[in-house]
Design an enzyme around this catalytic site. Structure first.
Site, short mmCIF file in Angstrom:
data_model
loop_
_atom_site.label_atom_id
_atom_site.label_comp_id
_atom_site.label_asym_id
_atom_site.label_seq_id
_atom_site.Cartn_x
_atom_site.Cartn_y
_atom_site.Cartn_z
N GLU A 88 15.71 15.95 -12.11
CA GLU A 88 16.70 17.03 -12.12
C GLU A 88 16.28 18.12 -11.12
OE1 GLU A 88 18.59 20.16 -15.41
OE2 GLU A 88 16.61 19.26 -15.74
N LYS A 129 26.28 18.53 -15.20
CA LYS A 129 25.59 18.70 -16.49
C LYS A 129 26.49 19.43 -17.49
CE LYS A 129 21.15 20.46 -18.29
NZ LYS A 129 19.92 21.19 -17.90
N CYS A 170 18.91 16.01 -18.58
CA CYS A 170 17.95 16.79 -19.36
C CYS A 170 18.46 17.18 -20.75
CB CYS A 170 17.51 18.01 -18.55
SG CYS A 170 15.88 18.68 -19.04
#
Length: 263
Positions: A48, A115, A149
């Site tokens: 990331e 995300k 994540c």
């Protein structure tokens, strides 16, 4: 119903490294060196925010959608004949800042995933706009769902009992919560009856947060088949489509899965 017995092997290259804090040029140079000897991979996975580290300085660090880091990914994909993926700080066409996973193909085309779950404990929700849609990418017949994540903590967003063959997580997950990472990843594999591949970073960032790596490949039974521990470098692994097909035939728990729609 898809015939998973026809899925070919999928060759992965997991790239785990320290990151230079807010220094895209240095990070791209480091990753180019790490990727130089890689041959035969179908999919290369970077962490990331691999060009900057997990920074909240979105206005300062954001690149346009066709910026230098994205162009670098396209160049590497073409050179290796592999898809290259990882997330960057991007300023979208609408002006918003996104933690965006880029899916760069060897032919120069791209796809992306923004995300969804922004890490509020670091103030990510104050500096980035959340993604609104799941993504499902196809590579050699494999259905691959990318996530980033903090998304790992939200099983509904990961859930897809019928289509996903591989859940792919790219992360900057701190060592302070490595037990959560190591426990949640197998859970996602088990509940979705699919492979899970997760790539994290190592080292310490500009805020003093340590990262333990723990990049890994996990099979559909939650067993870790590759663990990169805290080692910097590229680890290669081949997923066997026939193994996934045989397991789902023996244990078709997806037939009893609940149906739902995301609000």
């Amino acid at each position: 119903m898809r015939d998973l017995t026809t899925l070919p092997d999928l060759k992965l290259a997991l790239v785990q490294s320290e990151l230079f804090w807010q220094d895209p040029a240095a990070n791209l140079e480091r990753f180019e060196q790490l990727l130089a000897p890689v041959e035969g991979a179908d999919l290369v996975i970077l962490p990331e925010m691999f060009s900057t580290g997990f920074s909240m300085e979105s206005a300062k660090l954001a690149e346009p959608e066709d910026g230098p880091s994205t162009q670098w990914m396209i160049k590497q994909a073409a050179r290796m004949g592999a898809v290259v993926t990882g997330s960057l700080i991007i300023q979208a066409a609408d002006g918003s800042y996104r933690n965006r996973l880029i899916w760069a193909r060897p032919d120069g085309s791209m796809a992306y995933y923004d995300k969804r779950h922004l890490f509020r404990m670091a103030g990510e929700h104050k500096h980035f706009a959340a993604g609104e849609q799941q993504a499902l990418f196809n590579l050699k017949g494999w259905n691959i769902r990318p996530l980033i994540c903090y998304d790992l903590r939200f099983p509904v967003w990961s859930r897809d009992a019928k289509q996903t063959d591989l859940l792919l997580y790219t992360a900057n997950w701190p060592a302070a919560r490595r037990n959560h990472w190591n426990r949640l990843l197998p859970a996602r594999a088990i509940e979705n009856l699919c492979f899970v591949v997760a790539v994290n970073r190592v080292g310490e960032d500009g805020k003093g947060h340590a990262y333990s790596g723990d990049s890994k490949v996990i099979d559909f039974q939650g067993d870790v088949t590759l663990d990169c521990k805290d080692v910097t470098g590229v680890q290669c692994f081949t997923l066997k489509g026939v193994d996934l097909a045989e397991y789902r035939q023996r244990f078709p728990a997806d037939c009893d899965a609940d149906t739902f729609t995301l609000g």
